[in-house]
Design a protein around this motif. Structure first.
Motif, PDB file in Angstrom:
ATOM      1  N   ILE A  98       1.002   4.136  -2.910  1.00  0.00           N
ATOM      2  CA  ILE A  98       0.696   5.549  -2.650  1.00  0.00           C
ATOM      3  C   ILE A  98       1.893   6.422  -3.020  1.00  0.00           C
ATOM      4  CG2 ILE A  98       0.189   7.240  -0.840  1.00  0.00           C
ATOM      5  CD1 ILE A  98      -1.440   5.060   0.558  1.00  0.00           C
ATOM      6  N   SER A  99       3.099   5.949  -2.736  1.00  0.00           N
ATOM      7  CA  SER A  99       4.309   6.712  -3.083  1.00  0.00           C
ATOM      8  C   SER A  99       4.389   6.954  -4.576  1.00  0.00           C
ATOM      9  CB  SER A  99       5.558   5.963  -2.595  1.00  0.00           C
ATOM     10  OG  SER A  99       5.572   5.865  -1.189  1.00  0.00           O
ATOM     11  N   LEU A 131       1.773   7.105  -6.545  1.00  0.00           N
ATOM     12  CA  LEU A 131       0.683   8.019  -6.885  1.00  0.00           C
ATOM     13  C   LEU A 131       1.061   9.474  -6.621  1.00  0.00           C
ATOM     14  CD1 LEU A 131      -2.564   6.220  -5.617  1.00  0.00           C
ATOM     15  CD2 LEU A 131      -1.772   6.480  -7.969  1.00  0.00           C
ATOM     16  N   VAL A 132       1.796   9.726  -5.536  1.00  0.00           N
ATOM     17  CA  VAL A 132       2.142  11.110  -5.176  1.00  0.00           C
ATOM     18  C   VAL A 132       3.522  11.508  -5.702  1.00  0.00           C
ATOM     19  CG1 VAL A 132       0.693  11.058  -3.118  1.00  0.00           C
ATOM     20  CG2 VAL A 132       3.107  10.425  -2.922  1.00  0.00           C
ATOM     21  N   GLN A 136       2.910  11.841   5.337  1.00  0.00           N
ATOM     22  CA  GLN A 136       1.627  11.728   4.636  1.00  0.00           C
ATOM     23  C   GLN A 136       1.416  10.325   4.073  1.00  0.00           C
ATOM     24  OE1 GLN A 136       2.085  14.901   1.787  1.00  0.00           O
ATOM     25  NE2 GLN A 136       1.120  16.422   3.109  1.00  0.00           N
ATOM     26  N   VAL A 137       2.443   9.799   3.401  1.00  0.00           N
ATOM     27  CA  VAL A 137       2.334   8.476   2.774  1.00  0.00           C
ATOM     28  C   VAL A 137       2.041   7.410   3.813  1.00  0.00           C
ATOM     29  CG1 VAL A 137       3.681   6.644   1.664  1.00  0.00           C
ATOM     30  CG2 VAL A 137       3.706   8.953   0.710  1.00  0.00           C
ATOM     31  N   PHE A 169      -1.427   7.764   5.700  1.00  0.00           N
ATOM     32  CA  PHE A 169      -2.531   7.330   4.840  1.00  0.00           C
ATOM     33  C   PHE A 169      -2.485   5.822   4.613  1.00  0.00           C
ATOM     34  CE2 PHE A 169      -4.871   7.131   0.732  1.00  0.00           C
ATOM     35  CZ  PHE A 169      -6.056   7.720   1.178  1.00  0.00           C
ATOM     36  N   SER A 170      -1.286   5.263   4.519  1.00  0.00           N
ATOM     37  CA  SER A 170      -1.149   3.810   4.343  1.00  0.00           C
ATOM     38  C   SER A 170      -1.722   3.064   5.544  1.00  0.00           C
ATOM     39  CB  SER A 170       0.321   3.424   4.152  1.00  0.00           C
ATOM     40  OG  SER A 170       0.852   4.027   2.994  1.00  0.00           O
ATOM     41  N   MET A 218      -5.470   3.127   5.403  1.00  0.00           N
ATOM     42  CA  MET A 218      -5.981   2.141   4.446  1.00  0.00           C
ATOM     43  C   MET A 218      -5.873   0.726   5.003  1.00  0.00           C
ATOM     44  SD  MET A 218      -4.817   3.494   0.666  1.00  0.00           S
ATOM     45  CE  MET A 218      -5.811   2.207  -0.096  1.00  0.00           C
ATOM     46  N   ILE A 272       0.837  -1.208   0.000  1.00  0.00           N
ATOM     47  CA  ILE A 272       0.000   0.000   0.000  1.00  0.00           C
ATOM     48  C   ILE A 272       0.871   1.258   0.000  1.00  0.00           C
ATOM     49  CG2 ILE A 272      -1.655   1.353   1.352  1.00  0.00           C
ATOM     50  CD1 ILE A 272      -2.809  -1.314   2.365  1.00  0.00           C
TER      51      ILE A 272
END
Length: 468
Positions: free
Chosen positions: A63-64, A66-67, A87-88, A91-92, A95, A59
């Motif tokens: 996400i890394s 994606l950003v 942030q990563v 948020f991980s 999730m 996850i």
């Protein structure tokens, strides 16, 4: 040309993150369930936690991507990376908790997950910092270079070249200049990289040489060439950056806004204009000021008694200052002067061995203890813990005519301490230098920057040699 190695480096970063997360998992597992330092109920099997650790890593890596966390960041500050890491991984974890909730995995230790999150942020931040430092050192020694071609050998191009040479840790090397009006530099600039052709020769030069980025440093009257230059660069796959001929009027980090479907350059980018940043900073101010008042209340009580016993007049000195959006407010201090009236205190500087000071006041000013009541200003919303120091209206009217960009400081709340003060610019020091530091703070605000300023203020001590 686009470096083929970039895709490999991205994959290497992702693999390193995956390995790091698993190592953190092993350490967090041992710390929680095997060290004996933290009490726990009977845990789930090791392989159960390992499965969720692998899920979390997948996850986080997703996400890394994606950003764009794995893209090159040699021009970014490390604080930017730390913020992205927080942030990563926050948020991980959210999730992962959602997945655990959906699958009804209620037996996974919540305290372990929190420990796992904190350790991931700390360890990954540390290893990214070590990589950043190692890459800087390698670039200074000539490795990991990126090659730049500057279009325009005039004052703009030369100034950019000079600035770039001052930062070898960025790892950029100029291959040369292109210019339509010069074939070689003037005698003064003979040590610069040579002019290797004209603007019309750009395509052939990009095909013949290794160039990663093209910097357009042409004057405004050459703007009609920009379209063809950008088309050539994009055709070959080279990044293009433009230095505006009016860059002196722009902030250190300008950004494009959108108004009526037209792109606009925002001349003053202020992070605290964003509601979430203002809300976060205000919440921190309230928490910090409340804690500071509780911790320093014995000191404030002692100061109040000393002032009352040694001189006539009020304990608290109130003085009008200019704050956010040029609004005026009353700033609180412990009184350190004899009560001589508002006209004198509002229009005169204190000087060394000032006869207006009291004995207790001299001590309070030297140790900055006279500033403690300003934490109440913070609670009331007049001030922030960190920000530009507020000034009296009389001097604001004077400085705004004499000091360039002086009034920019009023775009945010004034502070008890600031970037200028933490760099020693307190009391009888240069107003121009203070404003430069204040504007840098305003344009580069982050929560970590505030923490850094508070830390430097504490470490450097509260003794102010310039306080009279």
């Amino acid at each position: 040309m686009i470096r083929q190695s970039q895709g490999f480096l991205t994959q290497l970063y992702a693999l390193a993150d995956f390995i790091c997360i698993q190592l953190v998992f092993l350490f967090s597992w041992w710390l929680k369930f095997k060290s004996g330092w933290i009490p726990y109920a009977s845990p789930l099997p090791f392989k159960h936690y390992l499965m969720w650790s692998i899920t979390y890593a997948i996850i986080a890596i997703f996400i890394s991507y994606l950003v764009n966390f794995y893209t090159p960041k040699r021009r970014k500050r490390f604080s930017f990376e730390v913020l992205k890491i927080i942030q990563v991984h926050a948020f991980s974890l959210l999730m992962l908790l959602s997945v655990l909730f959906i699958l009804k995995e209620v037996d996974v230790s919540r305290s372990y997950l929190l420990l796992f999150l904190v350790n991931n942020i700390l360890v990954i931040s540390f290893y990214r910092y070590m990589i950043k430092i190692s890459l800087k050192r390698a670039r200074q020694k000539g490795y990991n270079k990126q090659f730049i071609l500057i279009l325009g050998a005039g004052s703009l191009g030369r100034k950019f070249y000079t600035k770039l040479k001052q930062h070898p840790e960025l790892g950029y090397e100029v291959v040369g200049f292109l210019d339509d009006y010069q074939e070689k530099h003037e005698v003064t600039y003979q040590n610069y990289k040579p002019i290797i052709g004209k603007i019309d020769e750009l395509e052939s030069i990009l095909n013949d040489r290794i160039v990663d980025e093209v910097i357009i440093a042409l004057p405004l009257d050459a703007h009609q060439k920009f379209g063809s230059i950008i088309n050539v660069c994009e055709k070959i796959g080279v990044k293009t950056l433009i230095i505006p001929d009016f860059y002196d009027f722009l902030p250190s980090r300008p950004y494009f806004d959108n108004f009526a479907d037209m792109p606009l350059i925002n001349v003053r980018d202020i992070p605290l204009d964003e509601f979430r940043n203002r809300l976060f900073k205000r919440a921190f101010d309230i928490i910090f000021a409340t804690a500071a008042i509780l911790v320093t209340s014995p000191v404030m009580l002692a100061a109040a008694i000393a002032i009352k016993l040694t001189s006539e007049g009020p304990i608290i000195f109130k003085q009008e200052r200019v704050g956010l959006n040029r609004r005026r407010f009353m700033m609180y201090k412990f009184r350190s002067m004899k009560n001589l009236g508002d006209k004198v205190s509002n229009t005169e500087w204190t000087v060394e061995n000032d006869p207006r000071r009291t004995r207790v006041g001299t001590f309070l000013r030297k140790t900055s203890l006279d500033e403690l009541p300003q934490f109440f200003n913070v609670l009331f919303g007049h001030m922030s813990v960190v920000g530009p120091r507020p000034e009296r209206p009389y001097f604001v009217e004077q400085f705004k005519e004499e000091v360039p960009k002086y009034m920019v400081k009023h775009h945010i709340r004034p502070g008890i301490t600031g970037w200028a003060q933490s760099n020693g610019l307190r009391g009888d020091t240069s107003i121009e230098e203070r404003i430069k530091h204040d504007i840098f703070y305003i344009e580069n605000w982050t929560f970590l920057f505030d923490i850094k300023i508070i830390w430097r203020t504490v470490v450097n001590g509260f003794i102010n040699k310039n306080a009279y």
